[in-house]
Design a protein around this motif. Structure first.
Motif, PDB file in Angstrom:
ATOM      1  N   GLU A   1      30.648  42.055 -37.265  1.00  0.00           N
ATOM      2  CA  GLU A   1      30.196  41.151 -38.181  1.00  0.00           C
ATOM      3  C   GLU A   1      29.071  40.207 -37.533  1.00  0.00           C
ATOM      4  O   GLU A   1      29.509  39.325 -36.350  1.00  0.00           O
ATOM      5  CB  GLU A   1      31.006  40.113 -38.984  1.00  0.00           C
ATOM      6  N   ALA A   2      27.882  40.641 -37.892  1.00  0.00           N
ATOM      7  CA  ALA A   2      26.644  39.857 -36.911  1.00  0.00           C
ATOM      8  C   ALA A   2      26.185  38.496 -37.727  1.00  0.00           C
ATOM      9  O   ALA A   2      25.730  38.687 -39.056  1.00  0.00           O
ATOM     10  CB  ALA A   2      25.473  40.711 -36.912  1.00  0.00           C
ATOM     11  N   GLY A   3      26.625  37.418 -37.347  1.00  0.00           N
ATOM     12  CA  GLY A   3      26.346  36.310 -37.916  1.00  0.00           C
ATOM     13  C   GLY A   3      27.426  35.541 -38.645  1.00  0.00           C
ATOM     14  O   GLY A   3      27.404  35.602 -39.902  1.00  0.00           O
ATOM     15  N   CYS A   4      28.630  35.439 -38.049  1.00  0.00           N
ATOM     16  CA  CYS A   4      29.843  35.186 -38.875  1.00  0.00           C
ATOM     17  C   CYS A   4      30.042  33.578 -39.207  1.00  0.00           C
ATOM     18  O   CYS A   4      30.550  33.335 -40.344  1.00  0.00           O
ATOM     19  CB  CYS A   4      30.846  35.402 -38.025  1.00  0.00           C
TER      20      CYS A   4
ATOM     21  N   ASP B   1      34.768  42.626 -34.613  1.00  0.00           N
ATOM     22  CA  ASP B   1      34.075  41.895 -33.533  1.00  0.00           C
ATOM     23  C   ASP B   1      33.160  40.787 -34.298  1.00  0.00           C
ATOM     24  O   ASP B   1      32.284  41.394 -35.035  1.00  0.00           O
ATOM     25  CB  ASP B   1      33.318  42.502 -32.670  1.00  0.00           C
ATOM     26  N   ALA B   2      33.359  39.526 -34.457  1.00  0.00           N
ATOM     27  CA  ALA B   2      32.634  38.659 -35.272  1.00  0.00           C
ATOM     28  C   ALA B   2      31.882  37.754 -34.283  1.00  0.00           C
ATOM     29  O   ALA B   2      32.341  37.229 -33.218  1.00  0.00           O
ATOM     30  CB  ALA B   2      33.380  37.632 -36.047  1.00  0.00           C
TER      31      ALA B   2
ATOM     32  N   GLU C   1      34.748  27.199 -35.092  1.00  0.00           N
ATOM     33  CA  GLU C   1      35.224  26.958 -36.315  1.00  0.00           C
ATOM     34  C   GLU C   1      35.720  28.221 -37.037  1.00  0.00           C
ATOM     35  O   GLU C   1      36.791  28.132 -37.623  1.00  0.00           O
ATOM     36  CB  GLU C   1      34.131  26.438 -37.066  1.00  0.00           C
ATOM     37  N   ALA C   2      34.959  29.374 -36.730  1.00  0.00           N
ATOM     38  CA  ALA C   2      35.129  30.516 -37.475  1.00  0.00           C
ATOM     39  C   ALA C   2      36.604  31.144 -36.863  1.00  0.00           C
ATOM     40  O   ALA C   2      37.620  31.470 -37.654  1.00  0.00           O
ATOM     41  CB  ALA C   2      34.435  31.452 -37.325  1.00  0.00           C
ATOM     42  N   LYS C   3      36.863  30.926 -35.757  1.00  0.00           N
ATOM     43  CA  LYS C   3      37.971  31.758 -34.950  1.00  0.00           C
ATOM     44  C   LYS C   3      39.336  30.762 -35.390  1.00  0.00           C
ATOM     45  O   LYS C   3      40.242  31.340 -35.764  1.00  0.00           O
ATOM     46  CB  LYS C   3      37.866  31.212 -33.359  1.00  0.00           C
TER      47      LYS C   3
ATOM     48  N   PHE D   1      35.997  37.073 -31.433  1.00  0.00           N
ATOM     49  CA  PHE D   1      34.820  36.337 -31.701  1.00  0.00           C
ATOM     50  C   PHE D   1      34.070  36.121 -30.226  1.00  0.00           C
ATOM     51  O   PHE D   1      34.663  35.975 -29.291  1.00  0.00           O
ATOM     52  CB  PHE D   1      35.247  34.803 -32.000  1.00  0.00           C
ATOM     53  N   HIS D   2      32.917  36.067 -30.547  1.00  0.00           N
ATOM     54  CA  HIS D   2      31.819  36.146 -29.072  1.00  0.00           C
ATOM     55  C   HIS D   2      30.570  35.124 -29.525  1.00  0.00           C
ATOM     56  O   HIS D   2      30.356  35.334 -31.008  1.00  0.00           O
ATOM     57  CB  HIS D   2      31.330  37.326 -28.926  1.00  0.00           C
TER      58      HIS D   2
END
Lengths: 268, 268
Positions: free
Chosen positions: B42-45, B64-65, B75-77, B90-91
């Motif tokens: 996911e590019a740009g999560c 992989d986000a 925040e996403a994690k 997440f990265h």
């Protein structure tokens, strides 16, 4: 009621309307069919572009199709008979004063008609009287304000605006699709359910480019050129640039979007 | 690449984005799921609004986000972990220079990202390198130029135009949805298939009025008020009249329309 229409009354227009109808049949009509023996009124059948589909999808329904123009009724009758259907009766008549008793019909079908009428709510109210309790009305209309495309083009929007303005001057409303929900509610129908039917065209869909973008939409806009110029609404240069811009959306990287609205409602 | 975003970076914005995501899940994501064991990027999560859906619908895919903002990644994690999913890594990273080897992924997912990038084709080209042959890319974007409503309101269109213009000044394109077909073709993807996802809201859909028209769309427009006024794009009176016009579409007889575009394409 006599209404001047912006489109619908020339031979090229008839071909255009038939072309539109065949390209859009699935999108607009796939979910419309009526049971055997049910009485169906098509109000404003025009040249029969939708009547053929209606008759074919509901072969055992008894359909009455009416239009205010007797020339259109003649054309529609011939089209439907040529297609081999015998379940439609045609009548010339005014939507506000049709020769049927109250509560004569199980279902009413109205397609591309309200856009031409100065009093759409009154027309729906008149039709409601002809509908049986627990019957349904189906209404389909386009909405020119739903038109957008890539590449975007200001002149193209100007050319479209001419069509919208001319239809308005004839008492119609080319942006009426989005209003089906309030119109049907205002006319006293119940359980109004509106579903948009969006036409999305890119170059992976050459049939839609030919059948819809070019032969339906652009043909309609080209059809108002002389009238728009005579009315001083636009210069020839801008109009022609706009039409060129619309054709530009038909190229490999172009995209064209338009939305019809379909409503089904009931009566108590 | 650093990009200034018009929206996405405040707490109210985060709530708005979550609200948008839950209202639109079915419409946008119902047809996206990836097989067990497949590697998905996911590019740009962002803040994880779509990541939760992605992880839930493809529980056995390895996701992989990434996002350029480390605050968003944090925040996403936290959002995805709180939802109980453990299949996402997440990265923080730049879409043009991600820490993955070429052809690492079976599928790539990009949602509400291209609209913010000055070079969307280059971004897609960079992502294509990370995609395996015969893999797929899914791209979802909105298109503010697809917005229309009843009753129509010129000031409302002016207020929306401020958002579009501000996003443009930040290097983005709020009308990018209609362009997915040419963008993906230009980036060298094959079999590009675009489907519009139209949001039609009338008063028979109170959840959509709250979740989409008010808390997603109008909230976004309201969010640019100060910036638009500071930039001298509009007067306070016209902006506020425009917002009022948008709220007017939420009343009993109102209608609001907006269209997202979803594209799926392949790689040879």
């Amino acid at each position: 009621m006599k209404t001047r229409y912006v489109h619908g009354y020339t031979t090229r227009e008839n071909l255009r309307l038939q072309d539109q109808a065949s390209t859009l049949v699935e999108l607009l009509h796939a979910d419309t069919f009526y049971p055997a023996g049910s009485r169906v009124l098509e109000a404003g059948c025009g040249v029969g572009a939708q009547t053929v589909t209606l008759a074919g999808k509901s072969p055992d329904a008894k359909i009455d199709a009416v239009d205010i123009s007797s020339a259109s009724v003649t054309e529609a009758k011939s089209t439907v008979e040529a297609a081999g259907f015998s379940n439609v009766h045609f009548h010339q008549g005014d939507i506000f004063n049709l020769p049927f008793r109250p509560e004569s019909f199980d279902h009413i079908f109205v397609c591309f008609v309200l856009e031409h009428l100065p009093q759409p709510i009154e027309a729906l109210t008149a039709l409601k009287k002809l509908l049986k309790v627990e019957g349904t009305i189906t209404v389909i209309e386009g909405d020119h304000g739903s038109t957008y495309f890539y590449p975007d083009n200001a002149a193209a929007h100007e050319a479209i605006r001419c069509q919208v303005e001319l239809q308005k001057r004839s008492g119609g409303n080319a942006d009426i699709g989005r209003q089906l929900f309030p119109l049907l509610n205002e006319a006293g129908f119940i359980s109004v359910n509106v579903s948009p039917r969006m036409v999305y065209v890119d170059s992976s869909k050459p049939d839609m480019i030919a059948g819809f973008t070019k032969n339906t939409f652009i043909a309609m806009i080209e059809g108002v050129r002389e009238t728009a110029l005579e009315a001083g609404m636009i210069t020839p240069a801008v109009f022609d640039e706009g039409v060129k811009g619309l054709y530009r959306t038909c190229e490999t990287d172009g995209v064209f979007c338009y939305t019809f609205f379909k409503a089904v409602a009931g009566k108590t």
